[in-house]
Write a protein that holds these residues in place. Structure first.
Motif, PDB file in Angstrom:
ATOM      1  N   VAL A 214     -11.601  11.004 -20.426  1.00  8.31           N
ATOM      2  CA  VAL A 214     -10.922  11.405 -19.222  1.00  8.31           C
ATOM      3  C   VAL A 214     -11.114  12.490 -18.589  1.00  8.31           C
ATOM      4  CG1 VAL A 214      -8.495  11.614 -18.171  1.00  8.31           C
ATOM      5  CG2 VAL A 214      -9.044   9.822 -19.863  1.00  8.31           C
ATOM      6  N   ALA A 215     -11.399  13.568 -19.395  1.00  6.17           N
ATOM      7  CA  ALA A 215     -11.548  15.031 -18.637  1.00  6.17           C
ATOM      8  C   ALA A 215     -12.803  14.916 -18.137  1.00  6.17           C
ATOM      9  CB  ALA A 215     -11.391  16.086 -19.832  1.00  6.17           C
ATOM     10  N   THR A 216     -13.975  14.495 -18.906  1.00  5.63           N
ATOM     11  CA  THR A 216     -15.372  14.438 -18.519  1.00  5.63           C
ATOM     12  C   THR A 216     -15.423  13.439 -16.844  1.00  5.63           C
ATOM     13  OG1 THR A 216     -16.192  14.765 -20.481  1.00  5.63           O
ATOM     14  CG2 THR A 216     -17.653  13.768 -18.679  1.00  5.63           C
ATOM     15  N   PHE A 217     -14.618  12.372 -16.999  1.00  6.16           N
ATOM     16  CA  PHE A 217     -14.639  11.615 -15.645  1.00  6.16           C
ATOM     17  C   PHE A 217     -14.047  12.490 -14.430  1.00  6.16           C
ATOM     18  CE2 PHE A 217     -11.784   8.802 -13.374  1.00  6.16           C
ATOM     19  CZ  PHE A 217     -12.660   8.197 -12.583  1.00  6.16           C
ATOM     20  N   HIS A 218     -12.797  13.075 -14.959  1.00  5.53           N
ATOM     21  CA  HIS A 218     -12.152  13.993 -13.891  1.00  5.53           C
ATOM     22  C   HIS A 218     -13.014  15.059 -13.421  1.00  5.53           C
ATOM     23  CE1 HIS A 218      -8.559  16.549 -12.746  1.00  5.53           C
ATOM     24  NE2 HIS A 218      -8.495  15.915 -12.086  1.00  5.53           N
ATOM     25  N   GLU A 219     -13.571  15.787 -14.202  1.00  5.31           N
ATOM     26  CA  GLU A 219     -14.556  16.699 -13.883  1.00  5.31           C
ATOM     27  C   GLU A 219     -15.660  16.214 -12.912  1.00  5.31           C
ATOM     28  OE1 GLU A 219     -14.602  20.120 -13.922  1.00  5.31           O
ATOM     29  OE2 GLU A 219     -12.340  19.928 -14.249  1.00  5.31           O
ATOM     30  N   ARG A 220     -16.172  15.007 -13.444  1.00  6.36           N
ATOM     31  CA  ARG A 220     -17.180  14.631 -12.504  1.00  6.36           C
ATOM     32  C   ARG A 220     -16.856  14.123 -11.071  1.00  6.36           C
ATOM     33  NH1 ARG A 220     -20.147   9.556 -15.520  1.00  6.36           N
ATOM     34  NH2 ARG A 220     -20.655  11.369 -17.071  1.00  6.36           N
TER      35      ARG A 220
ATOM     36  N   GLY B  66     -16.163  17.176  -9.039  1.00  2.00           N
ATOM     37  CA  GLY B  66     -17.551  17.685  -8.333  1.00  2.00           C
ATOM     38  C   GLY B  66     -18.065  16.829  -7.022  1.00  2.00           C
ATOM     39  N   GLU B  67     -17.621  15.622  -7.207  1.00  2.00           N
ATOM     40  CA  GLU B  67     -18.058  14.439  -6.277  1.00  2.00           C
ATOM     41  C   GLU B  67     -17.477  14.879  -4.785  1.00  2.00           C
ATOM     42  OE1 GLU B  67     -18.617  10.561  -7.301  1.00  2.00           O
ATOM     43  OE2 GLU B  67     -20.016  11.138  -9.102  1.00  2.00           O
ATOM     44  N   TYR B  68     -16.047  14.893  -5.055  1.00  2.00           N
ATOM     45  CA  TYR B  68     -15.020  14.769  -3.918  1.00  2.00           C
ATOM     46  C   TYR B  68     -15.226  16.290  -3.305  1.00  2.00           C
ATOM     47  CZ  TYR B  68     -12.788  10.536  -4.563  1.00  2.00           C
ATOM     48  OH  TYR B  68     -12.724   9.071  -4.604  1.00  2.00           O
ATOM     49  N   ASN B  69     -15.528  17.516  -4.062  1.00  2.00           N
ATOM     50  CA  ASN B  69     -15.737  18.638  -3.601  1.00  2.00           C
ATOM     51  C   ASN B  69     -17.029  18.827  -2.609  1.00  2.00           C
ATOM     52  OD1 ASN B  69     -13.746  19.995  -4.828  1.00  2.00           O
ATOM     53  ND2 ASN B  69     -14.997  20.835  -6.693  1.00  2.00           N
ATOM     54  N   ASN B  70     -17.927  18.022  -2.865  1.00  2.00           N
ATOM     55  CA  ASN B  70     -19.189  17.865  -1.978  1.00  2.00           C
ATOM     56  C   ASN B  70     -18.642  17.097  -0.626  1.00  2.00           C
ATOM     57  OD1 ASN B  70     -20.817  18.905  -3.890  1.00  2.00           O
ATOM     58  ND2 ASN B  70     -21.331  16.774  -4.739  1.00  2.00           N
ATOM     59  N   HIS B  71     -17.684  16.790  -0.529  1.00  2.00           N
ATOM     60  CA  HIS B  71     -17.097  15.978   0.578  1.00  2.00           C
ATOM     61  C   HIS B  71     -15.934  16.660   1.230  1.00  2.00           C
ATOM     62  CE1 HIS B  71     -19.555  12.642  -1.150  1.00  2.00           C
ATOM     63  NE2 HIS B  71     -19.737  12.226  -0.148  1.00  2.00           N
ATOM     64  N   GLY B  72     -15.854  17.906   0.692  1.00  2.00           N
ATOM     65  CA  GLY B  72     -14.642  18.724   1.221  1.00  2.00           C
ATOM     66  C   GLY B  72     -13.274  18.385   0.813  1.00  2.00           C
ATOM     67  N   LYS B  73     -13.283  17.723  -0.367  1.00  2.00           N
ATOM     68  CA  LYS B  73     -11.996  17.208  -0.790  1.00  2.00           C
ATOM     69  C   LYS B  73     -11.572  17.929  -2.239  1.00  2.00           C
ATOM     70  CE  LYS B  73     -11.572  12.895   1.755  1.00  2.00           C
ATOM     71  NZ  LYS B  73     -11.257  11.453   1.931  1.00  2.00           N
ATOM     72  N   GLN B  74     -10.506  17.601  -2.648  1.00  2.00           N
ATOM     73  CA  GLN B  74      -9.960  18.078  -3.907  1.00  2.00           C
ATOM     74  C   GLN B  74      -9.330  17.004  -4.452  1.00  2.00           C
ATOM     75  OE1 GLN B  74     -10.592  21.372  -5.066  1.00  2.00           O
ATOM     76  NE2 GLN B  74     -11.290  22.182  -3.388  1.00  2.00           N
ATOM     77  N   VAL B  75      -9.131  17.249  -6.039  1.00  2.00           N
ATOM     78  CA  VAL B  75      -8.357  16.376  -6.724  1.00  2.00           C
ATOM     79  C   VAL B  75      -7.154  16.824  -7.554  1.00  2.00           C
ATOM     80  CG1 VAL B  75     -10.723  14.819  -7.115  1.00  2.00           C
ATOM     81  CG2 VAL B  75      -9.886  16.539  -8.650  1.00  2.00           C
TER      82      VAL B  75
END
Length: 223
Positions: free
Chosen positions: A127-133, A136-145
């Protein structure tokens, strides 16, 4: 999604009552080394996820598009600036569970406990690995989780698994929900995290532990 779990030895040590793997007894370390190969052979890791749109987060309830409701004041507060969530289920499969049961039946209880602990740490790592992945993907689109939140965590009742399972195709990865709202295989984790735009939230994300007085909770987040 393919996520290969790993076992953080220091996290494993915490389950044995130590803060550092170097302080774990030699006999336990020897058993862990022997069980590493068993673990690698028997796990069948899989992770499924899908997005869901949020309608409102009011009065301690998260209402999703389509009518699904999650009742949790802390989850509602966590998702207050989000317009959608990611729902996920991660599992190690049923092979490892069968081996733990076999060891118990043979009265090899210490090995069963160690393998169970290894599996718990590995599932958390997935879960931690998936969350970090995804972060990163959402950060590339100007978003946060947001932080991850699971049924049974904080004030989100485990019975809400019934609502959660309405949203996901759990059969895709072979995870079922029993009458007690627990998952089979047992080494499975379900949960959600929110997605929000950078320009919508200029403050640090809400951490539920900041409102909790249970300082000895093993799941307590760093504040």
């Amino acid at each position: 999604m393919e996520v290969i779990p790993t076992i953080d030895k220091n996290e494993l040590a915490k389950l044995f009552g130590s803060d550092d793997f170097g302080n774990v007894s030699r006999s336990t370390c020897t058993k862990i080394e022997k069980l590493d190969a068993v673990f690698d052979e028997l796990i069948d890791p899989s992770l499924y996820y899908q997005n869901a749109r949020i309608d409102t987060t009011e009065k301690g309830t998260v209402l999703l598009k389509g009518g699904t409701k999650f009742k949790s004041p802390k989850l509602s507060k966590t998702l207050k600036d989000c317009d959608e969530i990611v729902c996920y289920i991660a599992t190690l499969g049923d092979g490892i569970e069968g081996e733990i049961q076999r060891l118990m039946e043979k009265n090899r209880l210490s090995e069963a406990y160690i393998l169970d602990a290894m599996s718990s740490v590995a599932a958390d790592n997935m879960v931690a690995t998936f969350h970090e992945r995804m972060k990163g993907e959402y950060n590339n689109h100007g978003k946060q989780v947001t932080l991850c939140f699971s049924p049974g965590y904080c004030d989100w009742p485990v019975t809400e698994q019934k609502e959660f399972f309405k949203l996901v195709d759990s059969e895709t990865i072979g995870v079922e929900l029993n009458d007690a709202c627990l998952m089979t295989p047992r080494k499975s984790i379900s949960g959600v995290f929110g997605i929000y735009s950078d320009d919508e939230n200029g403050v640090d994300p809400y951490i539920p532990c900041s409102d909790c007085r249970k300082t000895d909770c093993p799941e307590r987040r760093d504040l």
